[in-house]
Design an enzyme around this catalytic site. Structure first.
Site, mmCIF file in Angstrom:
data_model
loop_
_atom_site.group_PDB
_atom_site.id
_atom_site.type_symbol
_atom_site.label_atom_id
_atom_site.label_comp_id
_atom_site.label_asym_id
_atom_site.label_seq_id
_atom_site.Cartn_x
_atom_site.Cartn_y
_atom_site.Cartn_z
ATOM 1 N N ASP A 34 5.361 11.195 -14.317
ATOM 2 C CA ASP A 34 4.100 10.655 -13.812
ATOM 3 C C ASP A 34 2.927 11.355 -14.481
ATOM 4 O OD1 ASP A 34 5.730 9.261 -12.202
ATOM 5 O OD2 ASP A 34 4.995 10.078 -10.294
ATOM 6 N N PHE A 37 2.381 10.041 -17.906
ATOM 7 C CA PHE A 37 1.816 8.706 -17.786
ATOM 8 C C PHE A 37 0.313 8.785 -17.518
ATOM 9 C CE2 PHE A 37 0.591 4.850 -15.591
ATOM 10 C CZ PHE A 37 1.250 3.855 -16.290
ATOM 11 N N ASP A 38 -0.046 9.637 -16.546
ATOM 12 C CA ASP A 38 -1.455 9.772 -16.189
ATOM 13 C C ASP A 38 -2.297 10.280 -17.356
ATOM 14 O OD1 ASP A 38 -0.900 8.830 -13.713
ATOM 15 O OD2 ASP A 38 -0.814 10.794 -12.735
ATOM 16 N N SER A 83 4.478 -24.334 3.240
ATOM 17 C CA SER A 83 5.258 -23.380 4.031
ATOM 18 C C SER A 83 6.666 -23.934 4.180
ATOM 19 C CB SER A 83 4.595 -23.143 5.376
ATOM 20 O OG SER A 83 4.572 -24.347 6.079
ATOM 21 N N GLU A 113 17.972 -16.460 -0.825
ATOM 22 C CA GLU A 113 17.033 -15.367 -1.095
ATOM 23 C C GLU A 113 16.630 -14.722 0.220
ATOM 24 O OE1 GLU A 113 13.654 -17.045 -3.088
ATOM 25 O OE2 GLU A 113 14.934 -18.128 -4.485
ATOM 26 N N LYS A 115 13.830 -13.473 2.850
ATOM 27 C CA LYS A 115 12.463 -13.862 3.197
ATOM 28 C C LYS A 115 11.684 -12.575 3.455
ATOM 29 C CE LYS A 115 9.950 -17.243 5.938
ATOM 30 N NZ LYS A 115 8.794 -16.433 6.250
ATOM 31 N N ASP A 117 8.560 -10.168 4.254
ATOM 32 C CA ASP A 117 7.476 -10.297 5.216
ATOM 33 C C ASP A 117 6.218 -9.623 4.677
ATOM 34 O OD1 ASP A 117 6.362 -11.194 7.481
ATOM 35 O OD2 ASP A 117 7.262 -9.701 8.811
ATOM 36 N N ARG A 136 -2.598 -17.671 -0.411
ATOM 37 C CA ARG A 136 -2.174 -18.989 0.029
ATOM 38 C C ARG A 136 -3.318 -19.754 0.681
ATOM 39 N NH1 ARG A 136 0.068 -21.172 4.658
ATOM 40 N NH2 ARG A 136 1.348 -22.971 4.206
ATOM 41 N N GLU A 173 5.784 -12.647 -3.090
ATOM 42 C CA GLU A 173 5.310 -12.019 -1.857
ATOM 43 C C GLU A 173 4.856 -10.597 -2.162
ATOM 44 O OE1 GLU A 173 5.496 -14.140 0.589
ATOM 45 O OE2 GLU A 173 5.376 -13.041 2.479
ATOM 46 N N TYR A 236 9.337 -15.072 -6.476
ATOM 47 C CA TYR A 236 10.448 -15.936 -6.088
ATOM 48 C C TYR A 236 10.278 -17.404 -6.479
ATOM 49 C CZ TYR A 236 7.335 -16.223 -2.007
ATOM 50 O OH TYR A 236 6.262 -16.345 -1.188
ATOM 51 N N LYS A 299 17.307 -22.440 -0.901
ATOM 52 C CA LYS A 299 16.652 -23.442 -1.743
ATOM 53 C C LYS A 299 17.693 -24.204 -2.549
ATOM 54 C CE LYS A 299 12.736 -20.325 -2.393
ATOM 55 N NZ LYS A 299 12.082 -19.358 -3.281
ATOM 56 N N LYS A 323 15.486 -17.635 10.239
ATOM 57 C CA LYS A 323 14.841 -16.414 10.738
ATOM 58 C C LYS A 323 15.839 -15.563 11.507
ATOM 59 C CE LYS A 323 10.229 -16.865 10.109
ATOM 60 N NZ LYS A 323 9.273 -16.772 11.141
ATOM 61 N N CYS A 417 0.964 17.949 36.080
ATOM 62 C CA CYS A 417 1.206 18.249 34.672
ATOM 63 C C CYS A 417 2.545 18.976 34.537
ATOM 64 C CB CYS A 417 0.079 19.134 34.132
ATOM 65 S SG CYS A 417 0.409 19.738 32.467
ATOM 66 N N CYS A 420 1.677 22.774 33.410
ATOM 67 C CA CYS A 420 0.919 23.765 34.188
ATOM 68 C C CYS A 420 0.770 23.385 35.652
ATOM 69 C CB CYS A 420 -0.451 23.985 33.557
ATOM 70 S SG CYS A 420 -1.563 22.582 33.789
ATOM 71 N N CYS A 435 -4.199 15.747 32.086
ATOM 72 C CA CYS A 435 -4.174 17.023 32.774
ATOM 73 C C CYS A 435 -5.556 17.631 32.536
ATOM 74 C CB CYS A 435 -3.096 17.931 32.194
ATOM 75 S SG CYS A 435 -3.325 19.636 32.728
ATOM 76 N N CYS A 441 -3.910 25.127 30.483
ATOM 77 C CA CYS A 441 -2.628 24.458 30.263
ATOM 78 C C CYS A 441 -2.119 24.827 28.861
ATOM 79 C CB CYS A 441 -2.854 22.949 30.403
ATOM 80 S SG CYS A 441 -1.397 21.952 30.146
#
Ligand code: IVH
Length: 679
Positions: A34, A37-38, A83, A113, A115, A117, A136, A173, A236, A299, A323, A417, A420, A435, A441
């Protein structure tokens, strides 16, 4: 370096960075660190700064963000984003399969595939370059969030290989990996806890689930904020006029060669039986993935078949989503324990018989407060249903009543409590019990001391939680005021306290006496007084004495301070024990008034004026502007009302605010106008 050389170097660096990006984010096989890369990226950014005309909108430097989008442009989708129809059981899936077999007589394939979220996105590539990324929206039109999407490292800005159409779309997604989500929440939680928010309030404020977090992130105006969130993406679907193949799966396999991160969980199956196996397998294995999933998408592979099957008004007839039910498990409630936070807020926690659920063993679930327990009607040793939805944090969603023993008693919320034994209180406006014994306490005392010495408060970094515990147990610390009376010879008597440690402690304690008033105020740990509020109070009251003699109404005069905070302050200063602590700290040499320097930068020029700061600014940050208003005696408020004197408007001020301002006739000024007012 001349311009020609710079151009060549930029091209070379861009190529290299793209290659490394691809290896890291798409192939998951990084070949440099990394850090390396940076370094390369920094070099590129530097060159592009020197030769701004050589900066391409597809440069890998776009990944770090920094573009401000004032308002996302609405764009019409070339192909509507539909959808999917949903099914929840095998029966409905069989119906779907039968309908297809009625229409398609020859052999066909399903592509299974997962789904994901998250938030769906449509990416347009022209001549191998990402030119537009659109949400979308309503399916017909969406928001152009290209600048934000460019910060997602696994989305290629330029394609590799060859054979891609001149123009086409990729859809997929965008999601926030579960671990990123957990880390961000942990950081928010830590900060809020440090500021004295209760578990309950923290729960209200943290990110609710990875999908919400993704969608919130993508709406940010500053793409730097998006880059910081580490979003990711699985693609996808491919759409276009000249795609290489006439089948979905084959096109996606081709897309992989062009550098796309195609969903790796796709499988081709011809029989419903095999599809059902896929469903079963992933219902378990999906919990081990880095991405949140809530089902499977099925699909039909061939575009010819898809065309024959066609669409309903909202969704394709050639695809369907199955689902999964939210993962649930039944287990026994062993006991409820009650945790006492730094501010005395009580959090009831259900201790459960360990049960394996969605990839982890669940032993505990937060019950949040007494109302939730009552609503559930929880009895002792009930068998409860635990659910892990998109929320990740397990939740008790119900009780298996058949399993309840006749003799089981209703859970009685504690009245004392647990630490105490002080009688708990519950304020009418709050859900949590408290409390009130914050000065006696143990977890509250220790918690308050840890807060007092923390980095953003008194910053005594040699004094960690363990040291405080040790000093507290030994009786050397009873409250944080005792810190300044600590003696080296007493500390040296304790186990594991060497000379060096003690010397550092004494040094750290001594140095903390220079901490400015606003931070001392924050360090006191008054409920609901975070850093920002402490600053506001310090600049508005100037010293502790004026604060101590103020009424609750007096505190309400300060911008953005509402009743909860005002009452908390009044209550705090009304307690003689707190005045005693302040007296002792002051005697020890802590700062209880604004410094000359801070005062020199303050004025009364804006006294009596209330400002609303809205939009994005070029010369100052929004925070700077707010600070400037406050240090010059003005008030800052979050919303426009009849009391607003001016709105300091930057670019892209919220349209609602603008409307209201116009209606109320509030004057709108720029950041330069404000500068002139306080100059
Ligand atoms: S295909 C016409 N495939 O689910 C087909 N969608 O309800 C369009 N989603 O808006 C979508 N994973 O955000 C497809 N493997 C996947 C998916 C997927 C998640 C989302 C997508 C879409 C919604 C459909």
């Amino acid at each position: 370096m001349n311009r020609e050389q710079a151009k060549a170097k930029i091209e070379k660096l861009s190529k290299e960075l793209e290659e490394h990006n691809y290896r890291y984010y798409v192939q998951d096989e990084p070949s440099i660190s990394d850090f390396q890369f940076d370094k390369l990226l920094e070099e590129l950014i530097q060159l592009e700064k020197e030769y701004p005309e050589l900066l391409s909108s597809q440069s890998p430097s776009q990944r770090v963000g920094g573009t401000i989008t004032k308002e996302f442009k609405t764009v019409r989708h070339k192909y509507p984003m539909l959808s999917l129809g949903n099914t929840y059981n095998e029966e409905e899936l069989r119906d779907f399969d039968e309908r297809i077999r009625k229409t398609i007589s020859d052999a066909f394939e399903y592509i299974c595939e997962l789904k994901y979220d998250g938030v769906s996105i449509s990416l347009t590539y022209v001549k191998g370059e990402l030119v537009q990324a659109v949400t979308r929206g309503d399916g017909e039109k969406g928001d152009d969030i290209t600048a934000n999407v460019k910060t997602i490292r696994s989305i290629p800005l330029r394609l590799r290989g060859k054979g891609f159409p001149d123009e086409f779309e990729m859809r997929g997604e965008i999601f926030m990996p579960k671990q990123v989500f957990l880390n961000i929440n942990e950081a928010i939680r830590k900060q809020l806890a440090e500021d004295g928010f209760s578990e309950e309030e923290i729960f209200e404020k943290i990110l609710k689930n990875p999908r919400n977090a993704t969608s919130g992130t993508l709406k940010q105006q500053d793409s730097k904020a998006v880059a910081a969130r580490r979003l990711d993406c699985y693609l996808y679907a491919m759409l276009g006029e000249q795609l290489p193949f006439t089948k979905h799966y084959e096109n996606l396999m081709e897309a992989k060669k062009w550098g796309f991160r195609v969903s790796p969980h796709m499988e081709k199956h011809s029989s419903l039986k095999d599809v059902l196996k896929y469903l079963d397998r992933w219902d378990k294995e999906r919990h081990d993935l880095e991405v949140e999933t809530d089902g499977v998408v099925l699909k039909v592979n061939s575009y010819d078949h898809q065309r024959v099957l066609g669409f309903t008004a909202k969704s394709p007839r050639w695809a369907i989503a199955y689902k999964y039910k939210a993962a649930q498990a039944a287990t026994e409630l062993l006991a409820i324990t009650y945790q006492v936070g730094r501010t005395g807020a009580i959090t009831p926690v259900a201790n459960l018989k360990p049960v394996f659920l969605a990839g982890t063993t669940v032993k505990r679930a937060s019950l949040h407060n007494a109302d939730i327990i009552e609503k559930l009607g929880l009895h002792e040793n009930d068998t409860v249903l635990v659910e892990k939805g998109g929320e990740i944090i397990p939740k008790i969603v119900g009780i298996v009543l058949e399993k309840r023993k006749r003799s089981a008693a209703t859970v009685q919320y504690i009245v004392e409590c647990p630490e105490c034994k002080t009688k708990l209180i519950r304020r009418p406006e709050e859900a949590a019990h408290y409390c009130p014994n914050y000065l006696g306490c143990p977890p509250q005392i220790v918690g308050n001391m840890v807060h007092f010495v923390s980095r953003r408060a008194m910053d005594i970094d040699s004094m960690g939680g363990e040291t405080i515990e040790a000093l507290y147990s030994a009786g050397l610390l009873k409250s944080f005021a005792d810190i300044y009376d600590l003696k080296a010879e007493d500390m040296l008597k304790l186990e594991r306290m060497g000379e060096k440690t003690v010397e550092n402690l004494i040094k750290g304690i001594e140095a903390s006496k220079q901490i400015p008033f606003e931070r001392v105020l924050y360090a006191l740990g008054i409920r609901h007084i975070g850093e920002t509020t402490a600053r506001k109070l310090a600049f508005s009251f100037r010293n502790i004495d004026t604060m101590m003699s103020s009424t609750a109404e007096g505190f309400l005069e300060v911008g953005d301070i509402g009743e909860v905070i005002a009452n908390s302050l009044a209550e705090y200063f009304a307690d003689a024990r707190n005045s005693e602590i302040i007296r002792r700290l002051r005697k020890s040499g802590l700062k209880f008034e604004l410094s000359e320097e801070a005062l020199a930068n303050t004025s009364e020029k804006l006294k009596g004026l209330t400002f609303v700061v809205s939009g994005t600014f070029t010369k100052f940050s929004r925070d700077d502007l707010k600070k400037a208003i406050e240090t010059n005696g003005g008030k800052v408020s979050g919303s426009v009302s009849g009391k607003t004197s001016f709105i300091v408007a930057g670019d892209n001020m919220g349209p609602e605010k603008l409307k209201k301002a116009e209606k109320l006739g509030v004057k709108i000024i720029t950041e330069d106008d404000l500068s002139k007012m306080i100059a």
